[in-house]
Enzyme design. Structure first.
Site, PDB file in Angstrom:
ATOM      1  N   GLY A 149      -8.877  -4.040 -15.968  1.00 49.09           N
ATOM      2  CA  GLY A 149      -7.470  -3.863 -15.678  1.00 49.09           C
ATOM      3  C   GLY A 149      -6.605  -4.692 -16.612  1.00 49.09           C
ATOM      4  CB  CYS A 150      -2.992  -4.583 -17.267  1.00 46.07           C
ATOM      5  SG  CYS A 150      -2.444  -4.264 -15.578  1.00 46.07           S
ATOM      6  CE1 TYR A 151       0.163  -8.792 -13.952  1.00 40.28           C
ATOM      7  CE2 TYR A 151      -0.681  -7.244 -12.321  1.00 40.28           C
ATOM      8  CZ  TYR A 151       0.391  -7.865 -12.949  1.00 40.28           C
ATOM      9  OH  TYR A 151       1.680  -7.575 -12.570  1.00 40.28           O
ATOM     10  CB  ALA A 154      -3.144 -10.723 -19.536  1.00 39.47           C
TER      11      ALA A 154
END
Length: 346
Positions: A149-151, A154
């Site tokens: 996923g994105c989080y 990051a």
């Protein structure tokens, strides 16, 4: 070499359409088939006029995508990918899941956070977690890949070098993150309705976001022991981008120079991670439409706190770009193929 035939299931959602956009510029792959339940029979360029005369492929069925493709990207909500993965696996197709069905290694955690079960445990054991900067060698040549996923991209990219080098404490890590509204998907909701979103900035799913166990899984695997993270996401009134500001306690005696050495040692050879210079601050504006992750480092010497900030485009490095990075590794291509996009300066 014949171009890799790429299929996208769920091509009209934000992540699926972004895969189509990026594949259109890939030197060794071509879009062969797409599907969409909501827009079956329509050309993708009818759904997204920006793609006119560039991506005019018509949305067919899921079975057509599998039949006509060497690699299938599934841009589907959680719970809908397992049958498709099994179908692709039986036919020897590479399957890259953009959803959550194969991300968590612990079935109990999947049941707790997503309310689902593993339909085929053997298939889950085949799956690899596709965060290339940390698990590249495990991804090469694999046929079932769980795209992070994105989080969950990051935060580890911000923290891993310090954690790996043993420079920060395991307890008390905080990930304070902000995301553009595309992270919520294309389907309208009250929260991303324009009057609610415009001139607004709010936290959501505080201490209860489904990316929490995924972040912890990656950090724990790198650390070698279980750890927990306080994760608070916020919704920004912008289309794209994630800014992850992560806080951790420095271990006694750790210097700022040691932190910089650890980050340079980990990232100097990574094309898609740009370690910014001292005093520079990662900004989502500088990574838009690209597969880059910008990382900046700070130390609050008064409190002994380490602050690592990362910025990504949630639709590219946080979704479609990283998925293509994984495809490149799976097929033995240059990892950067189709992804050397220069972010716009303004």
């Amino acid at each position: 070499m014949e171009p890799i035939k790429v299929g996208v299931v769920g091509a009209t959602g934000y992540a699926g359409s972004e895969i189509c956009r990026l594949i259109a510029g890939h030197p060794q792959a071509e879009l062969s088939a797409i599907s969409s339940v909501s827009f079956e029979g329509m050309a993708l360029s009818q759904v997204y006029p920006a793609y006119s005369q560039m991506i005019d492929l018509v949305c067919g069925t899921q079975d057509q995508v599998v039949e006509q493709s060497d690699v299938v990207f599934a841009a589907l909500p959680h719970g809908l990918s397992q049958d498709l993965a099994a179908q692709c696996d039986a036919l020897g197709k590479t399957f890259i899941d953009m959803g959550a069905d194969f991300r968590l290694e612990d079935e109990a955690a999947y049941q707790e956070w997503y309310g689902g079960e593993y339909q085929d445990k053997a298939l889950h054991e085949k799956a690899v977690y596709g965060l290339p900067e940390f698990f590249r060698e495990k991804i090469r040549g694999k046929k079932v890949i769980a795209n992070p996923g994105c989080y969950t991209t990051a935060v580890p990219l911000a923290l891993v070098p310090a954690l790996e080098a043993g420079l920060i404490e395991q307890e008390g890590i905080i990930a304070d993150c902000k995301s553009g509204v595309t992270g919520a998907g294309r389907k309208p909701t009250q929260g991303n309705h324009y009057p609610e979103l415009n001139e607004s900035f709010t936290a959501y799913k505080v201490a209860a976001h489904r990316h929490t166990p995924e972040i912890e899984q990656t950090l724990s695997k790198i650390e070698g022991s279980p750890l927990k993270v306080t994760f608070v996401p916020h919704l920004l009134p912008i289309n794209r981008g994630i800014l992850a500001t992560c806080y951790a306690r420095l271990k006694p005696g750790v210097t700022e120079d040691q932190l910089w050495e650890a980050y340079h040692a980990r990232y100097d050879g990574e094309y898609f991670v740009r370690l910014l210079g001292k005093g520079q601050v990662a900004n989502v504006k500088n990574v838009r439409y690209s597969n880059f992750c910008d990382v900046s480092l700070f130390v609050d010497s008064r409190t002994g706190t380490f602050i690592a900030i990362s910025a990504i485009d949630n639709m590219v490095k946080g979704a479609a770009g990283q998925a293509i990075q994984n495809m490149n590794l799976s097929f033995g291509l240059e990892e950067t193929a189709g992804l050397t996009i220069v972010p716009p300066a303004f």
